[in-house]
Enzyme design. Sequence first.
Site, PDB file in Angstrom:
ATOM      1  N   ARG A   1       0.816  -1.218   0.000  1.00 54.30           N
ATOM      2  CA  ARG A   1       0.000   0.000   0.000  1.00 54.30           C
ATOM      3  C   ARG A   1       0.854   1.274   0.000  1.00 54.30           C
ATOM      4  O   ARG A   1       0.486   2.264   0.615  1.00 54.30           O
ATOM      5  CB  ARG A   1      -0.949   0.039   1.203  1.00 54.30           C
TER       6      ARG A   1
ATOM      7  N   ARG B   1      -3.730   6.666   0.750  1.00 51.34           N
ATOM      8  CA  ARG B   1      -4.259   7.843   1.462  1.00 51.34           C
ATOM      9  C   ARG B   1      -3.285   8.557   2.387  1.00 51.34           C
ATOM     10  O   ARG B   1      -3.557   9.673   2.809  1.00 51.34           O
ATOM     11  CB  ARG B   1      -5.508   7.444   2.252  1.00 51.34           C
TER      12      ARG B   1
ATOM     13  N   ARG C   1      -7.249  12.298  -5.534  1.00 51.03           N
ATOM     14  CA  ARG C   1      -8.481  11.629  -5.120  1.00 51.03           C
ATOM     15  C   ARG C   1      -9.665  12.595  -5.137  1.00 51.03           C
ATOM     16  O   ARG C   1     -10.761  12.240  -5.557  1.00 51.03           O
ATOM     17  CB  ARG C   1      -8.250  11.093  -3.714  1.00 51.03           C
TER      18      ARG C   1
ATOM     19  N   ASP D   1      -6.785  -2.958  -7.304  1.00 55.38           N
ATOM     20  CA  ASP D   1      -7.281  -3.597  -6.088  1.00 55.38           C
ATOM     21  C   ASP D   1      -7.580  -5.054  -6.397  1.00 55.38           C
ATOM     22  O   ASP D   1      -7.903  -5.393  -7.537  1.00 55.38           O
ATOM     23  CB  ASP D   1      -8.541  -2.900  -5.572  1.00 55.38           C
TER      24      ASP D   1
ATOM     25  N   TYR E   1     -14.457 -12.000   0.145  1.00 55.98           N
ATOM     26  CA  TYR E   1     -15.211 -10.766  -0.113  1.00 55.98           C
ATOM     27  C   TYR E   1     -16.430 -11.036  -0.995  1.00 55.98           C
ATOM     28  O   TYR E   1     -17.489 -10.440  -0.825  1.00 55.98           O
ATOM     29  CB  TYR E   1     -14.308  -9.704  -0.760  1.00 55.98           C
TER      30      TYR E   1
HETATM   31  O1  CP3 Z   1      -0.077  -1.836  -2.445  1.00 56.94           O
HETATM   32  C1  CP3 Z   1      -0.428  -0.942  -3.248  1.00 56.94           C
HETATM   33  O2  CP3 Z   1      -0.094   0.263  -3.092  1.00 56.94           O
HETATM   34  C2  CP3 Z   1      -1.144  -1.325  -4.529  1.00 56.94           C
HETATM   35  C3  CP3 Z   1      -2.572  -1.184  -4.544  1.00 56.94           C
HETATM   36  C4  CP3 Z   1      -3.457  -2.072  -3.659  1.00 56.94           C
HETATM   37  C5  CP3 Z   1      -4.658  -1.589  -3.068  1.00 56.94           C
HETATM   38  N1  CP3 Z   1      -5.286  -2.647  -2.459  1.00 56.94           N
HETATM   39  C6  CP3 Z   1      -5.119  -0.205  -3.139  1.00 56.94           C
HETATM   40  C7  CP3 Z   1      -6.246   0.242  -2.294  1.00 56.94           C
HETATM   41  C8  CP3 Z   1      -3.345  -3.425  -3.338  1.00 56.94           C
HETATM   42  C9  CP3 Z   1      -2.234  -4.401  -3.662  1.00 56.94           C
HETATM   43  C10 CP3 Z   1      -4.519  -3.773  -2.591  1.00 56.94           C
HETATM   44  C11 CP3 Z   1      -4.788  -5.121  -2.089  1.00 56.94           C
HETATM   45  C12 CP3 Z   1      -5.998  -5.391  -1.326  1.00 56.94           C
HETATM   46  N2  CP3 Z   1      -7.241  -4.821  -1.465  1.00 56.94           N
HETATM   47  C13 CP3 Z   1      -6.080  -6.386  -0.327  1.00 56.94           C
HETATM   48  C14 CP3 Z   1      -4.981  -7.334   0.097  1.00 56.94           C
HETATM   49  C15 CP3 Z   1      -3.982  -6.696   0.983  1.00 56.94           C
HETATM   50  C16 CP3 Z   1      -4.533  -6.186   2.286  1.00 56.94           C
HETATM   51  O3  CP3 Z   1      -4.485  -4.956   2.469  1.00 56.94           O
HETATM   52  O4  CP3 Z   1      -4.970  -6.989   3.099  1.00 56.94           O
HETATM   53  C17 CP3 Z   1      -7.408  -6.368   0.162  1.00 56.94           C
HETATM   54  C18 CP3 Z   1      -7.986  -7.255   1.251  1.00 56.94           C
HETATM   55  C19 CP3 Z   1      -8.133  -5.382  -0.580  1.00 56.94           C
HETATM   56  C20 CP3 Z   1      -9.576  -5.035  -0.487  1.00 56.94           C
HETATM   57  C21 CP3 Z   1      -9.801  -3.623  -0.095  1.00 56.94           C
HETATM   58  N3  CP3 Z   1      -9.486  -2.536  -0.868  1.00 56.94           N
HETATM   59  C22 CP3 Z   1     -10.368  -3.147   1.105  1.00 56.94           C
HETATM   60  C23 CP3 Z   1     -10.837  -4.031   2.249  1.00 56.94           C
HETATM   61  C24 CP3 Z   1     -10.398  -1.753   1.027  1.00 56.94           C
HETATM   62  C25 CP3 Z   1     -11.019  -0.810   2.029  1.00 56.94           C
HETATM   63  C26 CP3 Z   1     -10.134  -0.558   3.186  1.00 56.94           C
HETATM   64  C27 CP3 Z   1      -9.244   0.623   2.899  1.00 56.94           C
HETATM   65  O5  CP3 Z   1      -8.033   0.528   3.152  1.00 56.94           O
HETATM   66  O6  CP3 Z   1      -9.794   1.635   2.430  1.00 56.94           O
HETATM   67  C28 CP3 Z   1      -9.796  -1.379  -0.217  1.00 56.94           C
HETATM   68  C29 CP3 Z   1      -9.590   0.001  -0.723  1.00 56.94           C
HETATM   69  C30 CP3 Z   1      -8.227   0.372  -1.230  1.00 56.94           C
HETATM   70  N4  CP3 Z   1      -7.411  -0.444  -1.951  1.00 56.94           N
HETATM   71  C31 CP3 Z   1      -7.614   1.638  -1.086  1.00 56.94           C
HETATM   72  C32 CP3 Z   1      -6.366   1.572  -1.758  1.00 56.94           C
HETATM   73  C33 CP3 Z   1      -5.356   2.684  -1.946  1.00 56.94           C
HETATM   74  C34 CP3 Z   1      -8.225   2.878  -0.410  1.00 56.94           C
HETATM   75  C35 CP3 Z   1      -9.051   3.570  -1.464  1.00 56.94           C
HETATM   76  C36 CP3 Z   1      -9.346   4.999  -1.175  1.00 56.94           C
HETATM   77  O7  CP3 Z   1     -10.276   5.256  -0.402  1.00 56.94           O
HETATM   78  O8  CP3 Z   1      -8.676   5.868  -1.774  1.00 56.94           O
END
Ligand code: CP3
Length: 343
Positions: A24, A28, A37, A74, A150
């Site tokens: 990540r 944010r 964003r 994602d 999910y």
């Molecule tokens: O690592 C990186 O920078 C690459 C991008 C990436 C994202 N999600 C961006 C993201 C990667 C590799 C993921 C993987 C991901 N997504 C996982 C596996 C890793 C982990 O964190 O456990 C999972 C379970 C998800 C599913 C997911 N996506 C959830 C549960 C959420 C909401 C929680 C949160 O952190 O907001 C997301 C949203 C998400 N994915 C954001 C980002 C940058 C936030 C989006 C935003 O509001 O701008």
Amino acid sequence: MTEKPLMRVLRGEPVWPPPVWLMRQAGRYLPEYMALREASGGFLARCLTPDMATEITLQPVRRYATDAAILFSDILVLPWALGQDLRFAEGEGPVMTPIRDAAGLSRLDLSRAPAETAPVMETVRRVRAALPDTCTLLGFAGSPFTVACYMVEGSGSRDFAATRIVAYADPAFFGRLIDILVEATVTYLAAQIEAGADAVMLFDTWAGVLPPDQFFAHVVRPTARIVATLKGRFPGIKIIGFPRLAGTFAADYVAATGVDCIGLDTSVDAARVAATLPVHIAVQGNLDPMALIAGGEPLAQETIRIRDALRGRPHIFNLGHGILPQTPPAHVAELLTTLRQVS
Ligand code: CP3
């Protein structure tokens, strides 16, 4: 041209100081992400618009000169591409209509995913063209089990109870869902590799919630099928697996799946796990994201402890889970300075 440091590690070579990227690393906690964003039409739109996804992928590489860029997307883009609805609700994370039976499965269509994910491949090509030639480009997907969590639950969850219950109660349904995801994931990762990803990572965030037999059935065997198929099609391709919280199964997971590198979460002693693995297998991890938020002396101590404990092993420095939004960006810079200061 000398090979990228992170790729050398994935081929089993110890590199000192270890190459680093952070799960990540785009997101944010970065003001430049927050600025973009504001102006964009939602998270899914950011993932599926190559202009924005390319820019977001490159932001942390520019700021910190990390050894890898990870595609900005994602893990839930794949089920969306298969036909399941998906929205990211502010403050509550992903929301999808749950799929819990054969009727739900009939709404998924493997044939539409390549066209729906075409913008992701365009992002990979653009990032590839923009990256410094020492920087590795990582593609990724969720592992079938975590993505299924999910899809069945329809949202995030503390324990993914509905998924774990249906895996016992209706194994034909759950097995079919996993099979669909294995096939879709192979196609999706193969396209990322063809578009220019140097290596790929499988995120299995919820692997650790399963008992042994279910872990082997739903995590290890599907992962092994994906790895074998990709390595058959792309000899030499390197694959990182991240079975989070699967601590005692690390060596079995590596042996049975054929991954080249295992991501370790913060719950394990990385050097102790590494000692149970073949010497050419790389480990990735495992700094506590909370230490990164705290910063200062505790961050420096933890960084050095993990780095030095794995000296002589192929190691990619990373966190044990994703960066949290409240992380001060300056602490990431501190971490990299400490990590790279070696005598
Ligand atoms: O690592 C990186 O920078 C690459 C991008 C990436 C994202 N999600 C961006 C993201 C990667 C590799 C993921 C993987 C991901 N997504 C996982 C596996 C890793 C982990 O964190 O456990 C999972 C379970 C998800 C599913 C997911 N996506 C959830 C549960 C959420 C909401 C929680 C949160 O952190 O907001 C997301 C949203 C998400 N994915 C954001 C980002 C940058 C936030 C989006 C935003 O509001 O701008």
